[in-house]
Write an enzyme that holds these catalytic residues in place. Structure first.
Site, PDB file in Angstrom:
ATOM      1  N   SER A  22      23.226  47.100  53.062  1.00  0.00           N
ATOM      2  CA  SER A  22      24.176  46.814  51.973  1.00  0.00           C
ATOM      3  C   SER A  22      23.692  47.324  50.615  1.00  0.00           C
ATOM      4  CB  SER A  22      24.454  45.312  51.896  1.00  0.00           C
ATOM      5  OG  SER A  22      23.243  44.574  51.815  1.00  0.00           O
ATOM      6  N   ASN A 110      19.305  34.045  52.353  1.00  0.00           N
ATOM      7  CA  ASN A 110      20.606  33.355  52.336  1.00  0.00           C
ATOM      8  C   ASN A 110      20.847  32.624  51.014  1.00  0.00           C
ATOM      9  OD1 ASN A 110      20.702  34.336  54.865  1.00  0.00           O
ATOM     10  ND2 ASN A 110      20.598  32.361  55.931  1.00  0.00           N
ATOM     11  N   THR A 155      68.397  39.181  32.580  1.00  0.00           N
ATOM     12  CA  THR A 155      68.141  38.471  33.837  1.00  0.00           C
ATOM     13  C   THR A 155      68.825  39.322  34.910  1.00  0.00           C
ATOM     14  OG1 THR A 155      70.148  37.124  33.749  1.00  0.00           O
ATOM     15  CG2 THR A 155      68.189  36.194  32.711  1.00  0.00           C
ATOM     16  N   HIS A 156      68.258  39.371  36.090  1.00  0.00           N
ATOM     17  CA  HIS A 156      68.762  40.223  37.179  1.00  0.00           C
ATOM     18  C   HIS A 156      68.846  41.689  36.765  1.00  0.00           C
ATOM     19  CE1 HIS A 156      70.095  36.396  38.998  1.00  0.00           C
ATOM     20  NE2 HIS A 156      70.525  36.116  37.782  1.00  0.00           N
ATOM     21  N   SER A 278      53.696  66.842  33.432  1.00  0.00           N
ATOM     22  CA  SER A 278      53.942  67.327  34.785  1.00  0.00           C
ATOM     23  C   SER A 278      53.459  68.776  34.863  1.00  0.00           C
ATOM     24  CB  SER A 278      55.446  67.250  35.071  1.00  0.00           C
ATOM     25  OG  SER A 278      55.785  68.176  36.085  1.00  0.00           O
ATOM     26  N   LYS A 284      58.315  66.766  30.690  1.00  0.00           N
ATOM     27  CA  LYS A 284      58.000  65.401  31.114  1.00  0.00           C
ATOM     28  C   LYS A 284      56.811  64.788  30.391  1.00  0.00           C
ATOM     29  CE  LYS A 284      58.838  63.664  34.781  1.00  0.00           C
ATOM     30  NZ  LYS A 284      59.154  63.443  36.139  1.00  0.00           N
ATOM     31  N   ASN A 286      54.913  61.371  31.444  1.00  0.00           N
ATOM     32  CA  ASN A 286      54.968  60.302  32.450  1.00  0.00           C
ATOM     33  C   ASN A 286      54.101  59.095  32.072  1.00  0.00           C
ATOM     34  OD1 ASN A 286      56.623  61.891  34.081  1.00  0.00           O
ATOM     35  ND2 ASN A 286      54.858  62.916  34.993  1.00  0.00           N
ATOM     36  N   GLU A 291      51.924  53.073  35.468  1.00  0.00           N
ATOM     37  CA  GLU A 291      52.164  53.178  36.917  1.00  0.00           C
ATOM     38  C   GLU A 291      50.893  52.862  37.703  1.00  0.00           C
ATOM     39  OE1 GLU A 291      55.864  56.349  36.893  1.00  0.00           O
ATOM     40  OE2 GLU A 291      53.832  57.099  37.018  1.00  0.00           O
ATOM     41  N   TYR A 318      25.323  30.316  57.054  1.00  0.00           N
ATOM     42  CA  TYR A 318      25.401  31.736  56.699  1.00  0.00           C
ATOM     43  C   TYR A 318      25.672  32.584  57.930  1.00  0.00           C
ATOM     44  CZ  TYR A 318      24.362  36.455  55.217  1.00  0.00           C
ATOM     45  OH  TYR A 318      24.478  37.802  54.955  1.00  0.00           O
ATOM     46  N   GLN A 323      28.469  39.276  54.036  1.00  0.00           N
ATOM     47  CA  GLN A 323      28.122  40.506  53.321  1.00  0.00           C
ATOM     48  C   GLN A 323      29.382  41.274  52.904  1.00  0.00           C
ATOM     49  OE1 GLN A 323      24.510  42.800  54.346  1.00  0.00           O
ATOM     50  NE2 GLN A 323      25.929  44.401  55.003  1.00  0.00           N
ATOM     51  N   LYS A 326      31.157  41.411  48.950  1.00  0.00           N
ATOM     52  CA  LYS A 326      30.777  42.086  47.704  1.00  0.00           C
ATOM     53  C   LYS A 326      31.631  43.291  47.331  1.00  0.00           C
ATOM     54  CE  LYS A 326      26.262  40.451  48.592  1.00  0.00           C
ATOM     55  NZ  LYS A 326      26.848  39.963  49.883  1.00  0.00           N
TER      56      LYS A 326
HETATM   57  N1  ARG Z   1      22.845  41.656  52.556  1.00  0.00           N
HETATM   58  C1  ARG Z   1      23.051  40.288  52.922  1.00  0.00           C
HETATM   59  C2  ARG Z   1      24.391  39.781  52.350  1.00  0.00           C
HETATM   60  O1  ARG Z   1      24.938  40.462  51.542  1.00  0.00           O
HETATM   61  C3  ARG Z   1      21.936  39.456  52.384  1.00  0.00           C
HETATM   62  C4  ARG Z   1      21.660  38.243  53.170  1.00  0.00           C
HETATM   63  C5  ARG Z   1      21.044  38.565  54.459  1.00  0.00           C
HETATM   64  N2  ARG Z   1      20.730  37.386  55.165  1.00  0.00           N
HETATM   65  C6  ARG Z   1      20.501  37.391  56.482  1.00  0.00           C
HETATM   66  N3  ARG Z   1      20.254  36.267  57.048  1.00  0.00           N
HETATM   67  N4  ARG Z   1      20.549  38.496  57.179  1.00  0.00           N
HETATM   68  O2  ARG Z   1      24.893  38.772  52.702  1.00  0.00           O
END
Ligand code: ARG
Length: 461
Positions: A22, A110, A155-156, A278, A284, A286, A291, A318, A323, A326
């Protein structure tokens, strides 16, 4: 180097490593990981795991790593470690040798990742609150200039009753103010409890004052349940929820302005600075900024959906599924932040075409309710007045006239008691000024609304 090779006889397949690692996205939590590590080093020193001299050496090395990370965060992404926690630990061991290997005593990735992400969310909240405030200030500025300018209200998507342009702008300011309040509540909740010290799931076995540790990291207290703390991602779901709501507000705002800016309406004109041309059609201009805001709303709603589904049926405590929190969080926060800034930029250069807006407000029989109210004033029950005016509108349409262009004689075909005073009642400024109830479109009322919000904004950074 992985953190966990001991019980393995084979290294990971490269394809699995690519799938599992990660660092390529969680490098963004480097500073938070290091700050958490510094606090943890101090906590285990108090617990007798490190000597004061060892703590000093670790703090020194961590401070160097932090400065490096602040200098060039994205350089960490390609370092090849499994995740940001492995990266920081490896670098620490490179700098301090065997001493660095002591830092992870009593800690798990964790509780570490739970802390890092909470710290990241906290900073994100601060930046987002500033961006919302900036947009609100731009909206207030625009509303102030246009608190008396007449604009067609819909409205509408049918012209309904005239409003002031300032009133329309402030409707959005109210939405963003609620987003601000919502986010402030979440920010407070995020700062309430700190997961560090929960270890893998059962709580650390070392003698740590978790409340003191939490306070050192800017939280109110240590979390009350370690199982919950390592798998709690409520703050991610909340942030994404607020992001999605706010993106819906931004998208509605964008949609309105796209319509008002269209060649058909031409009530407003977008600045050259937020539009593009454009490649084929030279005439144009835009509304790309708007948008894109409207379009990006989809990915933020998608991020919320994805996160909710990831959390659903996640077994205690956990699991690696977490993971997946993120990338979508980072993307949604970046997107929301960009869109808030872009909307503010759009308002900086927005021009109201007063004449077109006024003409449109006059059209579409949007003063018909006024005629009905006028008849009510003459003693006609409203329901009956509604019917009479409906017929008058039909008549006016057949004559290609506005209501105020009908003569008293013509009005009398529908109701005998109509007099010369009817024209004042149909006049748009009169109609607007009458709506002076709290929250109404009368300029004085809109100005009071602006002043109240300005007062709130004045106490913000
Ligand atoms: N990269 C992991 C995450 O984003 C970190 C935690 C990893 N923990 C584990 N028990 N493998 O969650």
């Amino acid at each position: 180097m992985a953190l966990w090779g001991g019980r393995f006889t084979q290294g990971p397949d490269q394809r699995f490593k690519d799938f599992n690692d990660s660092l390529k996205f969680d490098y963004r939590m480097a500073v938070e990981d290091i700050e958490g590590s510094m606090a943890w080093a101090r906590a285990i020193c108090k617990a007798g795991v490190l000597t004061e001299a060892e703590l000093k050496a670790l703090e020194q090395a961590l401070a160097e790593l932090k400065a490096e990370a602040e200098e060039s965060l994205s350089a960490i992404a390609g370092a090849g470690d499994e995740d940001i926690h492995s990266y920081v630990e490896r670098r620490l061991i490179e700098k301090t040798g065997d001493l660095g290997k002591k830092l992870h005593t009593g800690r798990s990735r964790n509780d570490q990742v739970a802390l890092d992400l909470k710290l990241w969310c906290r900073k994100a909240c601060e930046q987002l609150l500033t961006a919302i405030t900036h947009l609100e200030r731009e909206l207030v500025k625009t509303a102030k200039v246009h608190s008396e300018d007449i604009f067609p209200g819909y409205t509408h998507l049918q012209r309904a009753q005239p409003v002031t342009f300032g009133h329309w702008v402030m409707a959005y300011a109210q939405m963003f103010e609620r987003d601000y309040q919502r986010l402030s509540n979440t920010y407070k909740l995020i700062k309430d409890t700190c997961p560090l010290g929960s270890a893998a799931l059962a709580g650390t076995a070392y003698n740590i004052d978790r409340d003191a540790l939490a306070q050192e990291l800017g939280f109110e207290r240590g979390s009350a349940n370690s199982l919950d703390a390592v798998s709690d991602r409520d703050h991610v779901m909340e942030l994404l929820g607020i992001a999605a709501i706010s993106m819906v507000h931004l998208s509605r705002l964008a949609e309105d302005l796209i319509i008002y800016n269209s060649g058909e309406a031409h009530f407003v004109e977008l600045s050259d600075t937020v539009t593009s041309g454009s490649s084929l059609m030279p005439q144009k201009k835009n509304p790309d900024a708007l948008e894109l805001i409207r379009g990006k709303c989809g990915r933020v709603i998608g991020a919320l959906n994805g996160m909710l589904v990831t959390m659903k049926a996640l077994p205690m405590a956990y699991d690696k599924d977490l993971q997946e929190d993120k990338e979508r969080l980072f993307d949604a926060v970046d997107t929301w932040h960009d869109c808030l800034e872009m909307a503010a930029l759009v308002f900086e250069g927005l021009k109201l075409n007063r004449h077109e807006a006024l003409e449109a407000a006059k059209g579409g029989y949007s003063n018909a309710t006024e005629l009905a109210d006028y008849l009510v004033g003459k003693g006609v029950p409203f329901r009956e007045a509604h019917g009479l005016v409906g017929r008058a509108v039909l008549y006016a349409i057949s004559k290609h006239k506005a209501l105020e262009d009908l003569s008293v004689d013509e009005f009398e075909q529908f109701y005998k008691g109509v007099g010369g005073d009817v024209y004042d009642a149909l006049e748009l400024h009169h109609l607007i000024n009458k709506r002076s109830v709290k929250g109404g479109t009368a300029p004085a009322q809109v100005q009071a609304e602006i002043a109240a919000l300005e007062h709130k904004l004045s106490s913000r950074a």
